[in-house]
Design a protein around this motif. Structure first.
Motif, PDB file in Angstrom:
ATOM      1  N   GLU A 172      -2.793   7.799  19.081  1.00  0.00           N
ATOM      2  CA  GLU A 172      -2.891   8.447  20.397  1.00  0.00           C
ATOM      3  C   GLU A 172      -2.079   9.841  20.413  1.00  0.00           C
ATOM      4  N   ILE A 173      -1.125   9.931  19.291  1.00  0.00           N
ATOM      5  CA  ILE A 173      -0.286  11.003  19.360  1.00  0.00           C
ATOM      6  C   ILE A 173      -0.529  12.221  18.210  1.00  0.00           C
ATOM      7  N   LEU A 174      -1.340  11.795  17.277  1.00  0.00           N
ATOM      8  CA  LEU A 174      -1.436  12.549  15.870  1.00  0.00           C
ATOM      9  C   LEU A 174      -2.592  13.660  16.321  1.00  0.00           C
ATOM     10  N   PRO A 175      -2.374  14.943  16.150  1.00  0.00           N
ATOM     11  CA  PRO A 175      -3.516  15.902  16.224  1.00  0.00           C
ATOM     12  C   PRO A 175      -4.624  15.814  15.218  1.00  0.00           C
ATOM     13  N   ILE A 176      -5.401  14.827  15.575  1.00  0.00           N
ATOM     14  CA  ILE A 176      -6.591  14.440  14.621  1.00  0.00           C
ATOM     15  C   ILE A 176      -7.923  14.677  15.642  1.00  0.00           C
ATOM     16  N   SER A 177      -9.047  14.931  15.211  1.00  0.00           N
ATOM     17  CA  SER A 177     -10.293  15.261  16.001  1.00  0.00           C
ATOM     18  C   SER A 177     -10.591  14.008  16.537  1.00  0.00           C
ATOM     19  N   ALA A 179     -13.606  12.879  16.941  1.00  0.00           N
ATOM     20  CA  ALA A 179     -14.540  11.970  15.974  1.00  0.00           C
ATOM     21  C   ALA A 179     -13.560  10.781  14.883  1.00  0.00           C
ATOM     22  N   ALA A 180     -12.579  11.599  14.648  1.00  0.00           N
ATOM     23  CA  ALA A 180     -11.711  10.798  13.755  1.00  0.00           C
ATOM     24  C   ALA A 180     -11.012   9.613  14.358  1.00  0.00           C
ATOM     25  N   LYS A 181     -10.499   9.828  15.564  1.00  0.00           N
ATOM     26  CA  LYS A 181      -9.815   8.783  16.534  1.00  0.00           C
ATOM     27  C   LYS A 181     -10.898   7.808  16.900  1.00  0.00           C
ATOM     28  N   GLN A 182     -12.176   8.414  17.250  1.00  0.00           N
ATOM     29  CA  GLN A 182     -13.169   7.401  17.432  1.00  0.00           C
ATOM     30  C   GLN A 182     -13.381   6.190  16.357  1.00  0.00           C
ATOM     31  N   LYS A 183     -13.519   6.878  15.032  1.00  0.00           N
ATOM     32  CA  LYS A 183     -13.755   6.102  14.074  1.00  0.00           C
ATOM     33  C   LYS A 183     -12.814   5.096  13.751  1.00  0.00           C
ATOM     34  N   LEU A 184     -11.352   5.579  13.741  1.00  0.00           N
ATOM     35  CA  LEU A 184     -10.380   4.772  13.756  1.00  0.00           C
ATOM     36  C   LEU A 184     -10.129   3.661  14.764  1.00  0.00           C
ATOM     37  N   MET A 185     -10.704   3.919  15.838  1.00  0.00           N
ATOM     38  CA  MET A 185     -10.643   2.971  17.003  1.00  0.00           C
ATOM     39  C   MET A 185     -11.525   1.782  16.613  1.00  0.00           C
ATOM     40  N   GLU A 186     -12.851   2.074  16.279  1.00  0.00           N
ATOM     41  CA  GLU A 186     -13.769   1.289  15.781  1.00  0.00           C
ATOM     42  C   GLU A 186     -13.566   0.441  14.842  1.00  0.00           C
ATOM     43  N   LEU A 187     -12.584   0.787  13.838  1.00  0.00           N
ATOM     44  CA  LEU A 187     -12.441  -0.085  12.640  1.00  0.00           C
ATOM     45  C   LEU A 187     -11.927  -1.387  13.011  1.00  0.00           C
ATOM     46  N   PRO A 188     -12.526  -2.659  12.526  1.00  0.00           N
ATOM     47  CA  PRO A 188     -12.055  -3.903  12.961  1.00  0.00           C
ATOM     48  C   PRO A 188     -10.911  -4.390  12.138  1.00  0.00           C
ATOM     49  N   ASP A 189     -10.367  -3.842  11.409  1.00  0.00           N
ATOM     50  CA  ASP A 189      -9.466  -4.285  10.388  1.00  0.00           C
ATOM     51  C   ASP A 189      -8.140  -3.356  10.917  1.00  0.00           C
ATOM     52  N   GLU A 199      -1.630   7.180   5.355  1.00  0.00           N
ATOM     53  CA  GLU A 199      -2.181   8.339   4.383  1.00  0.00           C
ATOM     54  C   GLU A 199      -1.911   9.559   4.946  1.00  0.00           C
ATOM     55  N   PHE A 200      -2.638   9.753   6.068  1.00  0.00           N
ATOM     56  CA  PHE A 200      -2.577  11.072   6.689  1.00  0.00           C
ATOM     57  C   PHE A 200      -0.967  11.556   7.107  1.00  0.00           C
ATOM     58  N   LEU A 201      -0.192  10.691   7.508  1.00  0.00           N
ATOM     59  CA  LEU A 201       1.213  10.868   7.584  1.00  0.00           C
ATOM     60  C   LEU A 201       2.033  11.355   6.400  1.00  0.00           C
ATOM     61  N   ARG A 202       1.718  10.633   5.409  1.00  0.00           N
ATOM     62  CA  ARG A 202       2.311  11.205   3.990  1.00  0.00           C
ATOM     63  C   ARG A 202       1.644  12.570   3.628  1.00  0.00           C
ATOM     64  N   SER A 203       0.448  12.663   3.871  1.00  0.00           N
ATOM     65  CA  SER A 203      -0.143  14.011   3.636  1.00  0.00           C
ATOM     66  C   SER A 203       0.413  15.000   4.474  1.00  0.00           C
ATOM     67  N   LYS A 204       1.196  15.018   5.444  1.00  0.00           N
ATOM     68  CA  LYS A 204       1.690  15.918   6.173  1.00  0.00           C
ATOM     69  C   LYS A 204       3.155  15.887   6.430  1.00  0.00           C
ATOM     70  N   GLY A 205       3.616  14.930   5.460  1.00  0.00           N
ATOM     71  CA  GLY A 205       5.043  15.021   5.371  1.00  0.00           C
ATOM     72  C   GLY A 205       5.915  14.454   6.307  1.00  0.00           C
ATOM     73  N   VAL A 206       5.239  13.672   7.162  1.00  0.00           N
ATOM     74  CA  VAL A 206       5.863  12.996   8.307  1.00  0.00           C
ATOM     75  C   VAL A 206       6.543  11.503   7.683  1.00  0.00           C
ATOM     76  N   VAL A 207       5.970  11.075   6.789  1.00  0.00           N
ATOM     77  CA  VAL A 207       6.430   9.685   6.124  1.00  0.00           C
ATOM     78  C   VAL A 207       6.335  10.024   4.704  1.00  0.00           C
ATOM     79  N   VAL A 208       7.644   9.572   4.039  1.00  0.00           N
ATOM     80  CA  VAL A 208       7.689   9.944   2.640  1.00  0.00           C
ATOM     81  C   VAL A 208       7.888   8.728   1.935  1.00  0.00           C
TER      82      VAL A 208
END
Length: 208
Positions: A172-177, A179-189, A199-208
């Motif tokens: 809800e708070i990440l600056p992603i597209s 379409a990306a939010k839709q795909k994530l919401m649809e994931l059943p797992d 993975e996204f958070l680590r790529s942006k240095g938010v989580v190390v």
């Protein structure tokens, strides 16, 4: 996805250029007659409506009749606050509840979209793995920062021990597209959803 025809039900839709996640808060300013009527009906009957993302077009009825295309998976919304700020305008606060699949879409004479819908399974309650605990700590820090800024974007109680809840709140708070939010919401797992967020958070240095 659920395929049992007996589970199908009629669901009025509010198309938006955003994605609602289960457990998420949504604020709406409602002024079009079709949506004012829909909110009134949901209030009287204590029923939900569906929030579904737009692939094309706008939620506001366009004078140029721009074609509208909707996603096939959305999230049901439960009304928690409805205020009439001035005649003909409602400020609405909703809670996302359960995902649904729209198996058939139809636009009524008043231009309200209605779906034949089937509920999708709710996320299983899954603990985040040890490798994903950084995402939980990062979200706790983000919530503390937002509160200091006077913003409370999530409804309590917080569920830091739920992979699905963590993933949904980050989405809800990440600056992603959209379409990306839709795909994530649809994931059943929910664990896979959180892994992708991590993975996204680590790529942006938010989580190390």
């Amino acid at each position: 996805m659920i395929t049992d025809a007996a589970t199908a039900f009629e669901l009025p839709l509010f198309p938006l250029q955003s994605v609602l996640f289960p457990g998420g808060l949504l604020g709406l300013k409602v002024f079009e007659a079709r949506y004012l009527d829909m909110i009134g009906s949901c209030l009287r009957e204590q029923t939900p409506f569906g929030v579904i993302a737009l692939k094309k077009g706008s939620e506001v009825k366009a004078a140029d009749r721009t074609p509208v295309a909707l996603e096939s998976v959305g999230c049901m919304a439960e009304l928690i606050e409805v205020d009439s700020v001035q005649p003909g305008i409602l400020q609405v606060r909703c809670l996302g509840t359960q995902r649904f699949e729209a198996t058939h879409l139809e636009q009524q004479a008043d231009h309200l979209w209605v779906a034949q819908a089937r509920r999708l399974p709710e996320d299983e309650t899954v603990l985040p793995s040890e490798a994903l605990l950084g995402s939980a700590k990062g979200l706790a820090n983000a919530i503390a920062t937002l509160k200091q800024q006077g913003s409370v974007p999530f409804l309590e109680p917080y569920q830091f021990d739920s992979a699905g809840w963590l993933a949904n709140r980050w989405c809800e708070i990440l600056p992603i597209s959209l379409a990306a939010k839709q795909k994530l919401m649809e994931l059943p797992d929910p664990l896979v959803r959180l892994q992708l967020v991590d993975e996204f958070l680590r790529s942006k240095g938010v989580v190390v």
